[in-house]
Design a protein around this motif. Structure first.
Motif, PDB file in Angstrom:
ATOM      1  N   MET A   1       0.808  -1.264  -0.066  1.00  0.00           N
ATOM      2  CA  MET A   1       0.172  -0.187  -0.032  1.00  0.00           C
ATOM      3  C   MET A   1       0.798   1.452  -0.185  1.00  0.00           C
ATOM      4  N   LEU A   2       1.032   1.643  -1.167  1.00  0.00           N
ATOM      5  CA  LEU A   2       1.874   2.862  -1.348  1.00  0.00           C
ATOM      6  C   LEU A   2       0.917   4.329  -0.931  1.00  0.00           C
ATOM      7  N   PRO A   3       1.701   5.316  -0.668  1.00  0.00           N
ATOM      8  CA  PRO A   3       1.056   6.474  -0.663  1.00  0.00           C
ATOM      9  C   PRO A   3       0.623   7.079  -1.881  1.00  0.00           C
ATOM     10  N   THR A   4      -0.774   7.724  -1.807  1.00  0.00           N
ATOM     11  CA  THR A   4      -0.989   8.365  -3.068  1.00  0.00           C
ATOM     12  C   THR A   4      -1.464   9.791  -2.684  1.00  0.00           C
ATOM     13  N   PRO A   5      -1.894  10.599  -3.603  1.00  0.00           N
ATOM     14  CA  PRO A   5      -2.391  11.850  -3.028  1.00  0.00           C
ATOM     15  C   PRO A   5      -3.461  11.960  -2.074  1.00  0.00           C
ATOM     16  N   SER A   6      -4.568  10.771  -2.484  1.00  0.00           N
ATOM     17  CA  SER A   6      -5.737  10.638  -1.323  1.00  0.00           C
ATOM     18  C   SER A   6      -5.458   9.935  -0.393  1.00  0.00           C
ATOM     19  N   LYS A   7      -4.302   9.333  -0.432  1.00  0.00           N
ATOM     20  CA  LYS A   7      -3.750   8.561   1.061  1.00  0.00           C
ATOM     21  C   LYS A   7      -2.411   8.728   1.247  1.00  0.00           C
ATOM     22  N   PHE A   8      -2.230  10.272   1.602  1.00  0.00           N
ATOM     23  CA  PHE A   8      -0.832  10.450   1.901  1.00  0.00           C
ATOM     24  C   PHE A   8      -0.300   9.917   3.068  1.00  0.00           C
ATOM     25  N   HIS A   9      -1.120   9.792   4.066  1.00  0.00           N
ATOM     26  CA  HIS A   9      -0.877   9.359   5.369  1.00  0.00           C
ATOM     27  C   HIS A   9      -0.541   7.703   5.629  1.00  0.00           C
ATOM     28  N   TYR A  10      -0.462   7.201   4.440  1.00  0.00           N
ATOM     29  CA  TYR A  10       0.046   5.996   4.202  1.00  0.00           C
ATOM     30  C   TYR A  10       1.509   5.674   4.275  1.00  0.00           C
ATOM     31  N   VAL A  11       2.118   6.492   4.987  1.00  0.00           N
ATOM     32  CA  VAL A  11       3.727   6.399   5.028  1.00  0.00           C
ATOM     33  C   VAL A  11       4.092   5.982   6.413  1.00  0.00           C
ATOM     34  N   PHE A  12       4.483   4.322   6.082  1.00  0.00           N
ATOM     35  CA  PHE A  12       4.890   3.765   7.324  1.00  0.00           C
ATOM     36  C   PHE A  12       6.273   3.616   7.473  1.00  0.00           C
ATOM     37  N   ASN A  13       6.775   3.784   8.594  1.00  0.00           N
ATOM     38  CA  ASN A  13       8.459   3.602   8.731  1.00  0.00           C
ATOM     39  C   ASN A  13       8.711   3.070  10.136  1.00  0.00           C
ATOM     40  N   LEU A  14      10.141   3.036  10.389  1.00  0.00           N
ATOM     41  CA  LEU A  14      10.302   2.418  11.794  1.00  0.00           C
ATOM     42  C   LEU A  14       9.690   3.080  13.063  1.00  0.00           C
ATOM     43  N   ARG A  15       9.152   4.018  13.007  1.00  0.00           N
ATOM     44  CA  ARG A  15       8.520   4.860  14.109  1.00  0.00           C
ATOM     45  C   ARG A  15       7.205   3.751  14.546  1.00  0.00           C
ATOM     46  N   GLU A  16       6.475   3.213  13.517  1.00  0.00           N
ATOM     47  CA  GLU A  16       5.338   2.561  13.429  1.00  0.00           C
ATOM     48  C   GLU A  16       5.866   1.193  14.223  1.00  0.00           C
ATOM     49  N   LEU A  17       6.980   0.561  13.809  1.00  0.00           N
ATOM     50  CA  LEU A  17       7.514  -0.542  14.490  1.00  0.00           C
ATOM     51  C   LEU A  17       7.809  -0.518  15.818  1.00  0.00           C
ATOM     52  N   SER A  18       8.170   0.904  16.200  1.00  0.00           N
ATOM     53  CA  SER A  18       8.671   0.995  17.497  1.00  0.00           C
ATOM     54  C   SER A  18       7.460   1.185  18.605  1.00  0.00           C
ATOM     55  N   ARG A  19       6.280   1.884  17.954  1.00  0.00           N
ATOM     56  CA  ARG A  19       4.974   2.066  18.478  1.00  0.00           C
ATOM     57  C   ARG A  19       4.470   0.602  19.091  1.00  0.00           C
ATOM     58  N   ILE A  20       4.545  -0.242  17.890  1.00  0.00           N
ATOM     59  CA  ILE A  20       3.984  -1.737  18.158  1.00  0.00           C
ATOM     60  C   ILE A  20       4.796  -2.246  19.390  1.00  0.00           C
ATOM     61  N   TRP A  21       6.051  -2.101  19.400  1.00  0.00           N
ATOM     62  CA  TRP A  21       6.948  -2.800  20.549  1.00  0.00           C
ATOM     63  C   TRP A  21       6.761  -2.096  21.747  1.00  0.00           C
ATOM     64  N   GLN A  22       6.560  -0.872  21.667  1.00  0.00           N
ATOM     65  CA  GLN A  22       6.288  -0.051  22.899  1.00  0.00           C
ATOM     66  C   GLN A  22       4.746  -0.487  23.725  1.00  0.00           C
ATOM     67  N   GLY A  23       4.032  -0.559  22.672  1.00  0.00           N
ATOM     68  CA  GLY A  23       2.703  -1.198  23.168  1.00  0.00           C
ATOM     69  C   GLY A  23       2.858  -2.641  23.878  1.00  0.00           C
TER      70      GLY A  23
END
Length: 158
Positions: A1-23
């Motif tokens: 799922m790549l970001p598009t102009p209508s889905k610009f918030h679909y950018v995932f990086n290592l921060r999301e992985l760290s949030r999963i581990w933090q939880g």
């Protein structure tokens, strides 16, 4: 799922992985007593961090099928981990009551925040209703009347 102009918030990086581990690390080791609870916690955190950004049902369905495909690859066809999101176990940190006040405390006693699973939506709805009633007793000027339907409860747990 790549970001598009209508889905610009679909950018995932290592921060999301760290949030999963933090939880996942915000719970106590005594709460994670078996493999099923650990996988349920992991799924809950993945849905909380990643799937909450989706704006289209097809993206959500793709994510759910990818999660189930991964679990089947790792644990085999016959497992209880490939539940749908409707069957997900919720994890919350507001289930436990405040300890009884004995009068010997020097500071105000707070509710313990132990991140633990809730196996039933009804139990969670009852707890939320109880907490709202406590709030309404304390805050006389701002009375809250909230209906805890399934989607609202699901949103509150994330």
């Amino acid at each position: 799922m790549l970001p598009t102009p209508s889905k610009f918030h679909y950018v995932f990086n290592l921060r999301e992985l760290s949030r999963i581990w933090q939880g996942m690390t915000s719970t106590l080791p005594s709460i994670i007593c078996d493999q099923e609870t650990l996988i349920s916690l992991w799924k809950h955190e993945c849905y909380r961090v990643i799937a909450d950004r989706f704006i289209q049902q097809q993206d959500y369905d793709y994510f759910q099928s990818a999660m189930n495909r991964l679990l089947v690859e790792e644990f085999g066809e016959e497992n209880s981990f490939t539940k749908t999101e409707d069957d997900l176990c919720f994890f919350v940190d507001f289930l436990r009551d405040t300890p009884e006040v004995t009068g010997e405390e020097e500071t105000e006693v707070e509710m313990p925040k132990i991140y633990e699973p809730v196996k039933s939506l009804e139990v969670l709805q009852e707890r939320l209703t109880f907490l709202i009633s406590l709030y309404n007793e304390v805050a006389r000027t701002a009375h809250l009347d909230i209906v805890f339907f399934k989607d609202a409860v699901s949103h509150l747990t994330r």
